[in-house]
Design an enzyme around this catalytic site. Sequence first.
Site, PDB file in Angstrom:
ATOM      1  CD  GLU A 102      -3.130  -1.101   0.324  1.00  0.00           C
ATOM      2  OE1 GLU A 102      -3.089  -0.114  -0.484  1.00  0.00           O
ATOM      3  OE2 GLU A 102      -3.786  -1.933   0.177  1.00  0.00           O
ATOM      4  NE  ARG A 106      -4.056   2.637  -0.662  1.00  0.00           N
ATOM      5  CZ  ARG A 106      -5.064   2.809  -0.184  1.00  0.00           C
ATOM      6  NH1 ARG A 106      -5.674   3.544   0.290  1.00  0.00           N
ATOM      7  NH2 ARG A 106      -5.604   1.326   0.092  1.00  0.00           N
ATOM      8  CG  ASP A 237      -5.985  -7.402  -7.468  1.00  0.00           C
ATOM      9  OD1 ASP A 237      -4.814  -7.614  -6.836  1.00  0.00           O
ATOM     10  OD2 ASP A 237      -6.814  -6.669  -6.808  1.00  0.00           O
ATOM     11  CD  GLU A 372     -10.751  -1.883  -7.887  1.00  0.00           C
ATOM     12  OE1 GLU A 372     -11.614  -1.629  -7.516  1.00  0.00           O
ATOM     13  OE2 GLU A 372      -9.722  -2.000  -7.375  1.00  0.00           O
ATOM     14  CB  THR A 457      -2.175  -1.142  -9.307  1.00  0.00           C
ATOM     15  OG1 THR A 457      -3.335  -1.857  -9.201  1.00  0.00           O
ATOM     16  CG2 THR A 457      -1.451  -1.170  -7.848  1.00  0.00           C
TER      17      THR A 457
HETATM   18  C1  DMJ Z   1      -6.462   0.256  -4.526  1.00  0.00           C
HETATM   19  O1  DMJ Z   1      -5.727   0.540  -3.634  1.00  0.00           O
HETATM   20  C2  DMJ Z   1      -5.624  -0.299  -5.868  1.00  0.00           C
HETATM   21  O2  DMJ Z   1      -6.340  -0.314  -7.028  1.00  0.00           O
HETATM   22  C3  DMJ Z   1      -5.230  -1.617  -5.561  1.00  0.00           C
HETATM   23  O3  DMJ Z   1      -4.802  -2.485  -6.737  1.00  0.00           O
HETATM   24  C4  DMJ Z   1      -6.531  -2.561  -5.464  1.00  0.00           C
HETATM   25  N1  DMJ Z   1      -7.320  -2.186  -4.412  1.00  0.00           N
HETATM   26  C5  DMJ Z   1      -7.582  -0.436  -4.097  1.00  0.00           C
HETATM   27  C6  DMJ Z   1      -8.994  -0.140  -4.753  1.00  0.00           C
HETATM   28  O4  DMJ Z   1     -10.034  -1.148  -4.685  1.00  0.00           O
END
Ligand code: DMJ
Length: 468
Positions: A102, A106, A237, A372, A457
């Site tokens: 995370e 982020r 994912d 998503e 992501t």
């Molecule tokens: C986000 O922090 C990112 O997209 C991550 O890859 C998956 N989960 C969350 C949002 O749902």
Amino acid sequence: MRELTIQDSEQAEYRRNFVRDMMKHAWKGYAEYAWGYNEVKPVSKAPHTESIFGGEKLGASIVDGIDTLYIMGLNDEYLAARTWIENNLDFSKFDVDLSVFETNIRYVGGLLSIYALTKDQMFLRKAVQIADKLLPAFDSPSGIPYSNVNLRTGFARNHDWAYGAAILSEFGSMHLEFMYLSHVTGDPKYREKALKIRDAIKRAVPRSDGLYNNYMNIETGQWLARPTHISIGALGDSFYEYLIKAYVQSDGQDVEAYQMYVDAMKAYENKLIFTSTQSRLVYFAELKDTSINHKMDSLACFSGGMLAMGARKSNEPLKSRHMSLASGIANTCHESCVRSKSHLGPETFFFSSRADAMAYGPSEKYYILRPEIIETYFYMWRYTHDPKYRAWAWDFVEALERYCKSEAGYSGLRNVYQPVIKDDVQQSFFLAEVLKYLYLIFSPDNVIDLDEWVFNTEAHPLPILKRS
Ligand code: DMJ
């Protein structure tokens, strides 16, 4: 498909400005009631702090949201965010355990993105400081990083709930940020860490069906034999996403990543992609040990966009097959939305004689402002210009306005089928992802051109590293 007209572009401009106003509202709520904290509680108008960031005041919404502010041209808000980052963002002050994944997607991703957009060195210095704090997590026998790291001691460990293992989506989603970090700093250590993860994945004994378990023992560098959980949703994912994006980021040079992506998708096609019996909806199922679960997470809806991107980079017959899968997934995820009263899809939905893209029980019916589905609409819009994706995105905007808008921002919902109770959290990814992708869907294609940028992501755009 019909040609786009002047009315279409006027409508898009109106809608783009509308989304910009949503960002203003979301930001104002955060700035007034939770400035410097991680997130805002938009109903109770108080700070909300994520445990993934150790419960500290780390300004997650500021760092996650700043590139969206910049892209939207919200200059006053951008400058306030920049000032906070310059004066307050300092990971050396804290003695807490953070999620490596995370923090990377982020914070490191967010700061690198705003650095790439502005070329302001302050952002790069902050990104480097934070990335360096994560490095002790990579000191494992296999080179696969542990899931959590303590900011003061550097002590690293995996999640208590994960059988002692590291998680595929987590260690598989360091590559884009770490490659770019080495590129801009000239320091090879980040690239080496990213490539060591790739090597460890290649060295692990593969399953005979080509699928990847979500759990790896990082001491031995082997996939857990039990439990096995294989999914394009939670825990799997972004590993798949980063394979195709590594190829894109390297301007087509990382052919190994492309091949790993294509092989993984082939394995899914062989075993885990189905069409529902009730209304012929295409979906990714999951494998838990020997049983196939006919369900999709809302998280897995990013896969439509990923498949479309992979199709763009491929030749026939894979190109057409994956594009058609991509539009099938986009359609399924759209159905999961419009089959609910709120038009916002549930966290998990099932395919059986009882349900078709619908949730069963209370624990699956919530919506936490996830991006998503919108992400897939964004890629499908950019690659096809089929107006239905803009129409679906606008339907989503209307649903957010009607059911999630609160006095101090936007909130998730407890039940998308009876959209009455709010969860009172404005997730930082709502600013980073949902509002950014919505804004871009209604913008011209040259606003973050996909031939120049690749999104991490968390929807933070990083430059494609051109061969030239
Ligand atoms: C986000 O922090 C990112 O997209 C991550 O890859 C998956 N989960 C969350 C949002 O749902």
